[in-house]
Scaffold this active site. Structure first.
Site, PDB file in Angstrom:
ATOM      1  N   TYR A 116      54.816  19.685  30.722  1.00  0.00           N
ATOM      2  CA  TYR A 116      54.103  18.570  31.345  1.00  0.00           C
ATOM      3  C   TYR A 116      53.005  18.045  30.435  1.00  0.00           C
ATOM      4  O   TYR A 116      52.211  18.800  29.873  1.00  0.00           O
ATOM      5  CB  TYR A 116      53.492  18.985  32.688  1.00  0.00           C
ATOM      6  CG  TYR A 116      52.739  17.846  33.355  1.00  0.00           C
ATOM      7  CD1 TYR A 116      53.440  16.810  33.965  1.00  0.00           C
ATOM      8  CD2 TYR A 116      51.353  17.778  33.333  1.00  0.00           C
ATOM      9  CE1 TYR A 116      52.778  15.748  34.542  1.00  0.00           C
ATOM     10  CE2 TYR A 116      50.669  16.713  33.913  1.00  0.00           C
ATOM     11  CZ  TYR A 116      51.396  15.703  34.516  1.00  0.00           C
ATOM     12  OH  TYR A 116      50.735  14.636  35.078  1.00  0.00           O
ATOM     13  N   HIS A 131      46.919   3.329  33.000  1.00  0.00           N
ATOM     14  CA  HIS A 131      45.933   3.921  33.889  1.00  0.00           C
ATOM     15  C   HIS A 131      44.589   3.183  33.868  1.00  0.00           C
ATOM     16  O   HIS A 131      43.707   3.497  34.671  1.00  0.00           O
ATOM     17  CB  HIS A 131      45.729   5.395  33.535  1.00  0.00           C
ATOM     18  CG  HIS A 131      46.830   6.287  34.030  1.00  0.00           C
ATOM     19  ND1 HIS A 131      48.151   6.033  33.789  1.00  0.00           N
ATOM     20  CD2 HIS A 131      46.799   7.426  34.769  1.00  0.00           C
ATOM     21  CE1 HIS A 131      48.896   6.976  34.348  1.00  0.00           C
ATOM     22  NE2 HIS A 131      48.099   7.827  34.960  1.00  0.00           N
ATOM     23  N   ASN A 174      42.030  13.419  31.650  1.00  0.00           N
ATOM     24  CA  ASN A 174      42.185  14.383  32.727  1.00  0.00           C
ATOM     25  C   ASN A 174      40.865  15.113  32.954  1.00  0.00           C
ATOM     26  O   ASN A 174      40.534  16.067  32.247  1.00  0.00           O
ATOM     27  CB  ASN A 174      43.273  15.383  32.366  1.00  0.00           C
ATOM     28  CG  ASN A 174      44.305  15.566  33.460  1.00  0.00           C
ATOM     29  OD1 ASN A 174      45.180  16.386  33.346  1.00  0.00           O
ATOM     30  ND2 ASN A 174      44.210  14.810  34.530  1.00  0.00           N
ATOM     31  N   TYR A 178       5.222  15.164  63.558  1.00  0.00           N
ATOM     32  CA  TYR A 178       6.180  15.902  62.724  1.00  0.00           C
ATOM     33  C   TYR A 178       6.267  15.348  61.314  1.00  0.00           C
ATOM     34  O   TYR A 178       6.457  16.089  60.347  1.00  0.00           O
ATOM     35  CB  TYR A 178       7.572  15.849  63.351  1.00  0.00           C
ATOM     36  CG  TYR A 178       7.767  16.721  64.571  1.00  0.00           C
ATOM     37  CD1 TYR A 178       6.720  17.438  65.127  1.00  0.00           C
ATOM     38  CD2 TYR A 178       9.022  16.811  65.169  1.00  0.00           C
ATOM     39  CE1 TYR A 178       6.906  18.221  66.246  1.00  0.00           C
ATOM     40  CE2 TYR A 178       9.218  17.591  66.298  1.00  0.00           C
ATOM     41  CZ  TYR A 178       8.163  18.298  66.836  1.00  0.00           C
ATOM     42  OH  TYR A 178       8.357  19.072  67.938  1.00  0.00           O
ATOM     43  N   ARG A 229       3.198  17.052  59.797  1.00  0.00           N
ATOM     44  CA  ARG A 229       3.143  18.505  59.930  1.00  0.00           C
ATOM     45  C   ARG A 229       4.386  19.186  59.348  1.00  0.00           C
ATOM     46  O   ARG A 229       4.306  20.296  58.801  1.00  0.00           O
ATOM     47  CB  ARG A 229       2.993  18.853  61.415  1.00  0.00           C
ATOM     48  CG  ARG A 229       2.878  20.310  61.694  1.00  0.00           C
ATOM     49  CD  ARG A 229       2.601  20.668  63.152  1.00  0.00           C
ATOM     50  NE  ARG A 229       2.811  19.650  64.137  1.00  0.00           N
ATOM     51  CZ  ARG A 229       3.434  19.872  65.302  1.00  0.00           C
ATOM     52  NH1 ARG A 229       3.949  21.067  65.569  1.00  0.00           N
ATOM     53  NH2 ARG A 229       3.550  18.915  66.202  1.00  0.00           N
ATOM     54  N   PHE A 282      41.388  19.515  37.565  1.00  0.00           N
ATOM     55  CA  PHE A 282      40.941  18.121  37.562  1.00  0.00           C
ATOM     56  C   PHE A 282      40.448  17.658  38.932  1.00  0.00           C
ATOM     57  O   PHE A 282      39.879  16.574  39.064  1.00  0.00           O
ATOM     58  CB  PHE A 282      42.091  17.200  37.137  1.00  0.00           C
ATOM     59  CG  PHE A 282      43.364  17.473  37.889  1.00  0.00           C
ATOM     60  CD1 PHE A 282      43.478  17.199  39.231  1.00  0.00           C
ATOM     61  CD2 PHE A 282      44.466  18.031  37.240  1.00  0.00           C
ATOM     62  CE1 PHE A 282      44.652  17.453  39.933  1.00  0.00           C
ATOM     63  CE2 PHE A 282      45.638  18.287  37.923  1.00  0.00           C
ATOM     64  CZ  PHE A 282      45.733  18.004  39.275  1.00  0.00           C
ATOM     65  N   GLU A 336      50.196  13.397  44.633  1.00  0.00           N
ATOM     66  CA  GLU A 336      48.773  13.717  44.708  1.00  0.00           C
ATOM     67  C   GLU A 336      48.337  13.465  46.148  1.00  0.00           C
ATOM     68  O   GLU A 336      47.768  12.427  46.480  1.00  0.00           O
ATOM     69  CB  GLU A 336      48.006  12.858  43.698  1.00  0.00           C
ATOM     70  CG  GLU A 336      48.452  13.164  42.276  1.00  0.00           C
ATOM     71  CD  GLU A 336      48.156  12.053  41.283  1.00  0.00           C
ATOM     72  OE1 GLU A 336      47.464  11.089  41.661  1.00  0.00           O
ATOM     73  OE2 GLU A 336      48.623  12.154  40.138  1.00  0.00           O
TER      74      GLU A 336
END
Length: 516
Positions: A51, A81, A206, A290, A293, A339, A424
Site C-alpha cells: 500500500y 488531493h 499522511n 461567584y 469568589r 493518521f 474511511e
C-alpha cells in the site's frame, strides 16, 4: 536555529518557527531517513502489492500500479488531493505545519528521500510559504487536502508567498506579497522543485500536522490568555471592592486541583497591598458573587484543560502519523491508522471549552462593573449617565462574543461522516476542532479586553483610593494605550488595543511580576 530530530520539538520552539526562526535536521534523524528510504526502494522493485508504493489509495487500495507508473502515482496523489477551499491558513500556521511535517519525517518511518526533506527545510528557512486553503480535511487519513496543497509547492505547482517574520499573535501582521506559482516562489529564493519517487507523495500528506499546528498555536495563545485572565479578574475584583478571603490557600489545598491553587496564588499576589481592599475591610459584606469568589475554581479548570491539551500536543508533535509505516530495523512496511486525528480533535475541543470558561466568567464580571446595583459605581462607569452611555455597549459586545464562543465550544470531535466510498468510515474532524479553537481564542481576547476596559475605568472612579502596586502597574499600562473615559467615544478601538496588549504578552510584562 532549531534542530528537528523527531523526538523533542516543544511548543515554544514551534511558536518560534511559526514566527520565522530557521530549522535544521539532526544528523541522527538524517541517518534514520536514509535507512527507511532504502527499504522503500527495495519494496518498489517487488511485484507484491504494498500500500502506498505500488497500489492505489483509499478505495483504490486493491488496484495494482505498474512499475513504470509509480512516480506518476505519487504526482497524481498530490494533484487530486489538493481539493481545499476557503480562506488560506495564516502564514504562522502554515510554517508550523511545515515544521511539524519535517519533524515527523525526521523520525524515519516515512520512507521519504533525504533531498525531499531538505527542500522542505529550505522552504521554511527561506520564507517560502505555500497557500493552503483552510477547509477540506476531516482529520482522518491525515489532513490530506491541506497537506497536498502544501506539498504541491515542493514539485513546483500550487501557490506560495515569500515572506519574512510573521507574529503569531498581538498586533497587526505585516502585509503579505501576492501569491505566485510554486515554481516561481522556489526560483525566487534559489530553490529547485523535486521529482517525486515511490511513496513520497503519501509521505508528504499522511498526517495530522495542520490540525496539530492549529492546536499548538491556539494553545500557546490560550496559556497567555489564562495568565491575563487572572490579572483582569484581580483588577475587576478590586474595582468591585471584593474580598480576598476566598483566595486563602488553605481553601484550595483542601481541593487539590493544581490550576485552582495557582490562580488563587496569583490573585493573592496581585491584590496584595491594595488601598481599595483595605478601605472596605469592615464593610459588612458576607460573600461576593461567584464571578469574583469562584475565580480560582473557574480559571483553574481552564488551566487544567489547557494542561491536558499541552500533553496531547507534546506527544503528537513528535509522533509518527504515516501510513504505511516503514520499519527499517526489520525491513518491513506495515499499514495502520496513526493518521487518525482523534487525539488532536478532542484536545482542541477541550481547549475551546477552557476558553469558554474564561470568557463566560469574564463577561459576568464586566456586567457587574457596569451595573450600579452590583458595583456601587456610576451606571455604565460614566459620571454623566443619561447624557452619556459610557461603557454600556462594550458589555453588550462582550455578551455577543461570549455567546458566539459558547457555540464554538460544542465539540467537533463527537462528529463523524464516512468518506472515500465508506473505506474511511470514522473520521475525527480534528481540522474543524483546531479552526474552532483559533476562532475561540480570538473571541476570548476581546471578551477579556472588555473586562479590562471596564475594570480600569472602575479603578479611576474609585480615586483617590489606589489599587495594589502590581495592579497599579497594569492600570498604568492600560492607560498608556487607552485613556480614561471622560466623554463618550467609540469603544471599539479601545477594545482592539487592549486585546493586542493581551495577545502580545505586554499585559503580563506590565505587572513587573511573573504570573504563573
Amino acid at each position: 536555529m532549531i534542530t528537528l530530530d523527531g523526538e523533542s520539538l516543544t511548543l515554544d520552539e514551534l511558536v518560534a518557527i511559526a514566527e520565522g526562526d530557521p530549522v535544521t535536521v539532526s544528523a541522527v534523524a538524517r541517518a534514520r531517513i536514509t535507512a527507511s528510504r532504502l527499504v522503500v526502494d527495495e519494496f518498489a522493485r517487488h511485484d507484491e502489492p504494498t500500500y502506498g508504493i505500488n497500489t492505489g489509495f483509499g478505495s483504490f487500495a486493491d488496484v495494482r500500479i505498474p512499475a513504470d507508473s509509480l512516480a506518476e502515482l505519487q504526482l497524481n496523489l498530490l494533484r487530486s488531493h489538493a481539493a481545499g477551499v476557503g480562506e488560506p491558513l495564516p502564514v504562522p500556521v502554515v510554517r508550523a505545519t511545515m515544521a511539524l511535517r519535517a519533524n515527523v519525517l525526521a523520525k524515519g518511518f516515512s520512507g521519504i528521500r533525504l533531498e525531499t526533506v531538505d527542500l522542505l527545510i529550505e522552504m521554511i528557512n527561506r520564507g517560502v510559504v505555500p497557500v493552503v486553503p483552510s477547509r477540506g480535511s476531516v482529520g482522518a487519513s491525515g489532513d490530506l487536502a491541506p497537506l497536498a496543497h502544501l506539498a504541491l509547492v515542493l514539485i513546483g505547482e500550487g501557490e506560495a508567498v515569500v515572506t519574512g517574520r510573521q507574529p503569531v499573535s498581538g498586533g497587526p501582521r505585516p502585509a503579505l506579497p501576492r501569491s505566485v506559482p510554486g515554481r516561481q516562489a522556489l526560483h525566487d529564493v534559489g530553490l529547485t522543485p523535486i521529482h517525486l519517487e515511490p511513496k513520497e507523495g503519501l509521505a508528504l500528506i499522511n498526517g495530522t500536522q495542520p490540525s496539530t499546528a492549529l492546536l499548538g498555536l491556539a494553545l500557546a495563545g490560550a496559556e497567555r490568555l489564562a495568565r491575563a485572565a487572572d490579572i483582569a479578574a484581580a483588577l475587576s475584583i478590586d474595582g468591585l471592592q471584593g474580598s480576598t478571603t476566598p483566595f486563602d490557600p488553605r481553601i484550595h489545598a483542601a481541593r487539590a486541583f493544581a490550576g485552582q491553587a495557582a490562580v488563587a496564588r496569583n490573585l493573592n499576589a496581585l491584590l496584595a497591598g491594595s488601598g481599595i481592599n483595605a478601605a472596605h475591610a469592615n464593610c459588612g459584606r458576607v460573600q461576593d458573587a461567584y464571578s469574583m469568589r469562584c475565580t480560582p475554581q473557574v480559571h483553574g479548570t481552564a488551566r487544567d484543560a489547557f494542561d491536558y491539551a499541552l500533553r496531547v500536543f507534546a506527544i503528537e508533535a513528535n509522533a509518527a502519523t504515516d501510513n504505511p509505516m516503514v520499519f527499517a530495523d526489520t525491513r518491513e512496511i506495515v499499514s495502520g491508522g496513526n493518521f487518525h486525528g482523534a487525539p488532536v480533535s478532542v484536545a482542541a475541543d477541550v481547549l475551546c471549552i477552557g476558553l469558554a470558561q474564561l470568557a463566560t466568567i469574564s463577561e459576568r464580571r464586566s456586567d457587574r462593573l457596569v451595573n450600579p446595583a452590583s458595583s456601587g459605581l456610576p451606571a455604565f462607569l460614566t459620571r454623566h449617565g443619561g447624557l452619556q452611555s459610557g461603557l454600556m455597549m462594550a458589555q453588550v459586545t462582550a455578551a455577543a462574543l461570549t455567546s458566539e464562543l459558547k457555540t464554538l465550544a460544542h465539540p467537533a470531535s463527537v462528529d463523524t461522516i464516512p468518506t472515500s466510498g465508506n473505506k474511511e468510515d470514522h473520521v475525527s474532524m480534528s481540522m474543524a476542532a483546531g479552526l474552532k479553537a483559533c476562532r475561540a481564542l480570538d473571541l476570548a481576547h476581546h471578551v477579556l479586553a472588555v473586562e479590562l476596559l471596564c475594570a480600569a475605568q472602575a479603578i479611576d472612579l474609585l480615586h483617590p483610593l489606589a489599587s495594589s502596586p502590581l495592579l497599579t502597574n497594569v492600570h498604568r499600562a492600560l492607560r498608556q494605550r487607552v485613556p480614561t473615559l471622560e466623554h463618550d467615544r467609540p469603544p471599539s478601538p479601545d477594545i482592539v488595543a487592549i486585546a493586542a496588549l493581551i495577545a502580545s504578552g505586554e499585559l503580563e510584562r506590565a505587572c513587573a511580576r511573573k504570573v504563573n
